[in-house]
Design an enzyme around this catalytic site. Structure first.
Site, short mmCIF file in Angstrom:
data_model
loop_
_atom_site.label_atom_id
_atom_site.label_comp_id
_atom_site.label_asym_id
_atom_site.label_seq_id
_atom_site.Cartn_x
_atom_site.Cartn_y
_atom_site.Cartn_z
N CYS A 80 0.82 -1.05 -0.14
CA CYS A 80 0.18 -0.01 0.01
C CYS A 80 0.94 1.12 -0.03
CB CYS A 80 -1.12 0.19 1.01
SG CYS A 80 -2.18 -1.25 1.22
N ARG B 7 4.39 -0.76 -4.52
CA ARG B 7 3.98 -0.99 -3.25
C ARG B 7 2.59 -1.75 -3.17
NH1 ARG B 7 6.72 2.03 0.72
NH2 ARG B 7 5.32 1.73 2.18
N TRP C 203 -2.59 -2.90 -1.63
CA TRP C 203 -1.90 -4.38 -1.43
C TRP C 203 -3.00 -4.84 -0.52
CZ3 TRP C 203 -0.11 -8.13 1.75
CH2 TRP C 203 0.39 -9.23 1.16
N ASN D 256 -2.01 2.81 5.18
CA ASN D 256 -1.41 1.89 4.92
C ASN D 256 -1.06 1.03 6.30
OD1 ASN D 256 1.10 0.13 4.23
ND2 ASN D 256 2.41 1.90 4.43
N GLY D 257 -0.90 -0.25 6.33
CA GLY D 257 -0.86 -1.01 7.56
C GLY D 257 -2.15 -1.70 7.92
N GLU E 157 17.97 -17.99 -4.51
CA GLU E 157 17.74 -16.80 -5.03
C GLU E 157 17.42 -16.90 -6.44
OE1 GLU E 157 16.94 -14.05 -3.85
OE2 GLU E 157 17.08 -12.57 -5.41
N LYS F 39 13.89 -15.71 -7.89
CA LYS F 39 13.56 -14.66 -9.03
C LYS F 39 12.67 -15.54 -10.13
CE LYS F 39 14.32 -11.85 -7.63
NZ LYS F 39 14.80 -11.70 -6.32
N GLU G 228 9.06 -15.79 -8.67
CA GLU G 228 8.20 -14.48 -8.78
C GLU G 228 8.00 -13.78 -9.96
OE1 GLU G 228 11.69 -11.97 -6.55
OE2 GLU G 228 9.87 -11.57 -5.31
N HIS H 85 18.58 -37.50 -1.13
CA HIS H 85 17.66 -37.67 0.12
C HIS H 85 16.31 -37.35 0.03
CE1 HIS H 85 21.26 -38.41 2.50
NE2 HIS H 85 21.75 -37.19 2.01
N LYS I 214 6.47 -4.40 -3.20
CA LYS I 214 8.16 -4.33 -3.01
C LYS I 214 8.25 -4.25 -1.65
CE LYS I 214 12.01 -3.16 -4.60
NZ LYS I 214 12.71 -4.30 -5.13
O1 M6R Z 1 12.82 -4.74 1.87
P1 M6R Z 1 13.26 -6.02 2.16
O2 M6R Z 1 14.64 -6.36 1.57
O3 M6R Z 1 13.38 -6.30 3.65
O4 M6R Z 1 12.31 -7.04 1.64
C1 M6R Z 1 12.40 -8.28 1.93
C2 M6R Z 1 11.49 -9.13 0.72
O5 M6R Z 1 10.03 -8.66 0.95
C3 M6R Z 1 12.01 -9.10 -0.54
O6 M6R Z 1 13.24 -9.44 -0.86
C4 M6R Z 1 11.28 -9.82 -1.43
O7 M6R Z 1 11.45 -11.19 -1.32
C5 M6R Z 1 11.41 -9.29 -3.06
N1 M6R Z 1 10.15 -9.77 -3.89
C6 M6R Z 1 12.53 -10.14 -3.57
O8 M6R Z 1 12.52 -10.11 -5.07
#
Ligand code: M6R
Length: 614
Positions: free
Chosen positions: A2, A27, A77, A103-104, A487, A491, A494, A510, A609
């Protein structure tokens, strides 16, 4: 998670609000809305889905809406209530005079709603936010003072909020406040802006003031009054924002993600700048306040983070343990906060966060601070809540990251861990001088190696096209590149929605090996070094089960050509530094697969984000 914006001044508000929301779209993008005051009437315009839907509605009535010089806006969001128009912000009260963006999460919204309904309030949405609109309206009816109404309302609210409120009867005023959610006020000439984050206002002003928890600001076109929760007046602490509007442009790239991947060589240079000057000079981290004694007394380091930042922290664990001989535990912040944690004054707690606003990580470091630990924050946002509450800070200097999928901030975090480990190793004298100098040299020449990967993307594009139809993907690695596998898989998940998982190569046998057949791509991260041969054997095991084998390697070993269907090469690099190079082709692979599949690369579904709820 948000985003909120506000404007009050002499210009038409709506374009400023929509521009601000465009720059906050990272956001959330479930719905959007604005509230304006036209001819003494508060009017709400809302739309579900992407911001463009709201822009289309506004465009159709532009001549009318642009009359307003005051307004608030929101990008959502969804947390409470589906992503529908009725649940879109701004929310209002029975009489329609109040408009609120939030927001919150209001944690006690159910009790508040029950009570307000008994008093005659009619709720239209399923959101927690609507309770605030009714609450402010009822307090305003008693006090006839909007600031006081907001102050009294927030005293009944539990949870996290950044709020912006307007009222029809006070037509030249916006009141804003926050608790555990970011909010800043931009200051112009006889005009003010409000935003959850800098990108919303940076094209209008660089002069700004961050609100702290429970502070309330009342804005008119010509005044800013700023009080604490007990009505004590406060002196505004005005800052000049260290950002440039150009950071918000794609600079000719199709997506922000691709632009941000290509910025990584310069990001590395920026992170190193002023901290690593020469291989025979000590690392300087000006905002790390741990001294020799502190470091000697440390018996453990606990790192907390989420998502991509968690993977950077996992690389950090290998580096710090190797160079400093201190045990490092890494835990998702969301797990750390709901159990008894054994941290104390001899534990250094490191919080890693691109945004510095991730609710789970904020809570984790606050809990650790209460237990007496020194808190060191590694963040891309030195203006964030985490940075402002930290004892020590490592600002990672990646610049604003717009794409929801983190790339350059991961690189900057990983490089920051090398610097931090080298810094501690030099203070503690825990590593051989030659090893330290070798790593420093490798860091200095790393940007050129990344540039080489970025200028030879053909193998990655071929691989992306070939495997874009896969339903699942497995990434395997060992040691310091296990986080690279995690990672790389994150990626891909996501932005392409392909089910991808990272495993330590040794664990494959395993259990996960049962999933392998001719439809399963297995991507082996094979960097030369201590575990190279072992991963090669694990890759043979996968090949024997007919998996489709892909290698990411810096080895010219000819036998790889028999074992792997596709090979992506990176330049020669020391194993210790290899995660910083190996991640780049994996970011590009995810990007090209998602792009080939026609996915919304910069704004993947269901994500935001900055995740400011626990
Ligand atoms: O702002 P932050 O690094 O604390 O955010 C953590 C995660 O929300 C962030 O890394 C998320 O996994 C991203 N979408 C990764 O691409």
């Amino acid at each position: 998670m948000c985003g909120i914006v506000g404007y009050i001044g002499s210009k038409s508000a709506v374009d400023i609000l929509l521009d601000g929301l465009t720059n906050l779209e990272y956001r959330g993008y479930d719905s959007a809305g604005v509230a304006v005051n036209i001819d003494g009437q508060v009017e709400l315009y809302k739309a579900e889905g992407k911001l463009q839907n709201l822009k289309d509605i506004v465009e159709a009535k532009k001549a009318h809406i642009e009359k307003s010089t005051i307004g608030i806006g929101h990008i959502r969001w969804a947390t409470h209530g589906a992503p529908t128009t009725v649940n879109a912000h701004p929310h209002s009260c029975n009489c329609g005079k109040v408009a609120v963006v939030h927001n919150g999460i209001i944690e006690n919204y159910k009790e508040l709603r029950e009570r307000l309904e008994k008093q005659g309030c009619v709720f239209r949405s399923q959101t927690d936010t609507e309770t605030v609109a009714h609450l402010v309206a009822s307090k305003y009816a008693q006090t006839k003072d909007l600031t006081e109404a907001v102050r009294l309302a927030t005293q009944e609210i539990e949870g996290a909020y950044a709020l912006c409120v307007i009222h029809q009867d006070v037509k030249d005023t916006i009141v804003a406040t926050r608790r555990n959610a970011p909010l800043l006020v931009g200051i112009g000439e006889n005009e003010y802006y409000i935003a959850s984050d800098v990108p919303a206002i940076i094209q209008y002003t660089k002069k700004a003031m961050y609100l702290d928890d429970n502070q309330i600001v009342t804005l008119t076109p010509t005044s800013m009054k700023y009080i604490d929760e007990n009505k004590n007046p406060l002196e505004p602490k005005v800052e000049i924002l260290p950002w440039e509007p150009v950071a918000l442009s794609k600079m000719g790239y199709k997506h922000f993600m691709l632009k941000e991947i290509h910025e990584q060589p310069d990001v590395v240079r920026n992170v190193l700048s002023g901290k690593l000057r020469a291989i025979d000079e000590a690392i300087t981290l000006n905002e790390v306040t741990l001294d020799k004694d502190n470091l000697k007394n440390l018996n453990r380091i606990q790192v907390v983070a989420c998502g991509t930042s968690l993977h950077a922290a996992m690389v950090g664990k290998y580096i710090i343990e190797q160079l400093c001989g201190i045990a490092v535990d890494v835990e998702p912040a969301s797990e750390f906060i709901y159990r008894r944690t054994i941290t104390d004054k001899n534990t250094l707690v490191i919080g890693v966060s691109q945004s510095g606003e991730t609710a789970d990580t904020i809570t984790a470091v606050r809990q650790a601070k209460a237990l007496g630990s020194h808190i060191l924050i590694v963040t891309n946002r030195p203006d964030s809540t985490m940075a402002r509450e930290a004892d020590s800070l490592v600002p990672v200097n990646a610049g604003i990251e717009v794409s929801v999928a983190a790339t350059k901030s991961y690189m900057a975090q990983v490089i920051s861990f090398y610097l931090l480990a080298l810094y501690m190793a030099e203070v503690k004298e825990s590593a051989a001088k030659e090893d330290i100098q070798k790593l420093k040299h490798e860091l200095i020449i790393l940007p050129q190696k990344i540039e080489k990967v970025l200028s030879h993307k053909e193998d990655i594009q071929i691989c992306a096209r070939k495997f874009s139809g896969a339903k699942d993907f497995i990434f395997i690695a060992r040691g310091i590149n296990f986080p690279t596998a995690l990672e790389g898989a994150l990626k891909l998940k996501e932005i392409s929605y392909i089910n991808a998982t990272g495993y330590t190569a040794g664990e494959l046998k395993h259990g996960p090996i049962a999933m392998l057949d001719e439809s399963m791509p297995v991507l082996s991260i094979l960097m030369k070094g201590g575990v190279y041969e072992k991963i090669l054997s694990n890759s043979e095991e996968a090949k024997a089960r007919n998996a489709r084998m892909i290698a990411l390697t810096n080895s010219e070993d000819q036998k790889l050509k028999d074992l792997f269907e596709n090979i992506m090469y990176v330049p020669e690099i020391d194993e210790m530094l290899s995660p910083a190079l190996a991640i780049v082709p994996l970011q590009l692979l995810a990007y090209y697969i998602a792009e080939f599949l026609g996915k919304d690369v910069d704004q993947p579904r269901n994500l935001a984000k900055s995740v400011t709820v626990e």
